[in-house]
Design a protein around this motif. Structure first.
Motif, PDB file in Angstrom:
ATOM      1  N   ILE A  67      51.170  41.617  52.767  1.00 40.52           N
ATOM      2  CA  ILE A  67      52.146  42.135  51.795  1.00 40.52           C
ATOM      3  C   ILE A  67      51.517  42.227  50.412  1.00 40.52           C
ATOM      4  N   PHE A  68      50.860  41.152  49.975  1.00 37.70           N
ATOM      5  CA  PHE A  68      50.253  41.176  48.652  1.00 37.70           C
ATOM      6  C   PHE A  68      49.091  42.166  48.585  1.00 37.70           C
ATOM      7  N   ILE A  97      48.082  44.236  37.222  1.00 38.92           N
ATOM      8  CA  ILE A  97      48.989  43.711  38.248  1.00 38.92           C
ATOM      9  C   ILE A  97      48.337  43.808  39.625  1.00 38.92           C
ATOM     10  N   ALA A  98      47.651  44.924  39.886  1.00 42.39           N
ATOM     11  CA  ALA A  98      46.963  45.100  41.167  1.00 42.39           C
ATOM     12  C   ALA A  98      45.918  44.012  41.371  1.00 42.39           C
ATOM     13  N   LEU A  99      45.180  43.706  40.327  1.00 34.71           N
ATOM     14  CA  LEU A  99      44.173  42.652  40.428  1.00 34.71           C
ATOM     15  C   LEU A  99      44.810  41.288  40.691  1.00 34.71           C
ATOM     16  N   ILE A 103      44.331  38.835  43.918  1.00 41.64           N
ATOM     17  CA  ILE A 103      43.961  37.418  43.783  1.00 41.64           C
ATOM     18  C   ILE A 103      44.917  36.549  44.610  1.00 41.64           C
ATOM     19  N   VAL A 104      46.209  36.832  44.522  1.00 44.86           N
ATOM     20  CA  VAL A 104      47.194  36.065  45.297  1.00 44.86           C
ATOM     21  C   VAL A 104      46.923  36.228  46.791  1.00 44.86           C
ATOM     22  N   ILE A 108      45.976  33.137  49.356  1.00 46.97           N
ATOM     23  CA  ILE A 108      46.708  32.859  50.595  1.00 46.97           C
ATOM     24  C   ILE A 108      45.737  32.876  51.773  1.00 46.97           C
ATOM     25  N   SER A 109      44.767  33.779  51.732  1.00 46.40           N
ATOM     26  CA  SER A 109      43.752  33.840  52.777  1.00 46.40           C
ATOM     27  C   SER A 109      42.950  32.539  52.839  1.00 46.40           C
ATOM     28  N   LEU A 110      42.609  32.001  51.688  1.00 41.98           N
ATOM     29  CA  LEU A 110      41.912  30.708  51.666  1.00 41.98           C
ATOM     30  C   LEU A 110      42.754  29.614  52.310  1.00 41.98           C
TER      31      LEU A 110
END
Length: 134
Positions: A67-68, A97-99, A103-104, A108-110
């Motif tokens: 989603i992000f 905002i895209a950046l 990052i979010v 979350i992947s981490l």
């Protein structure tokens, strides 16, 4: 800072590769969940329930990562449109905002990677228990 139309376009290959990686993770987890579900029907083991709970959480994390990532791509497109239309400030904010969204997604992947180690630990505990019995 000068920002041109090509600056947000730099994020496109990154987002594409990340989305492919996220989708591959999701498909792998879906297969594992189906296999564990079948195993649990035959052998109602608490360890399997722990693995299934872990996988459920990971699937939710992957959904949020996707989603992000998609929102990041959307804001890149909005940024490119704004820059094309001559709205430099709007383009800069959209790109920022895209950046942030990217990052979010990566944070979350981490977290999902950390959780996956927990799933492997459950399997190792099961193997150790079998080794002690055998």
């Amino acid at each position: 800072m000068d920002i041109s139309l090509t600056t947000p376009a730099l994020l496109f290959p990154t987002v594409s590769l990340l989305m492919l990686a996220y989708t591959n993770r999701f498909l792998t987890l879906a297969t594992i969940i189906r296999n564990l579900h079948d195993r649990y029907k035959n052998d109602q083991n608490d360890n399997l329930l722990g693995q299934i709970a872990n996988l459920r959480y990971r699937v939710y994390l992957i959904r949020n990562m996707q989603i992000f990532g998609v929102l990041s791509l959307l804001f890149c497109v909005i940024s490119m449109f704004a820059l094309f239309a001559g709205w430099v400030t709007g383009g800069q904010w959209s790109f920022a905002i895209a950046l942030l969204l990217m990052i979010v997604s990566m944070l979350i992947s981490l977290r999902e990677l950390q959780i996956s180690v927990g799933a492997l630990d459950l399997l190792l505990v099961e193997l150790e228990d079998e080794e002690k019995k055998g």
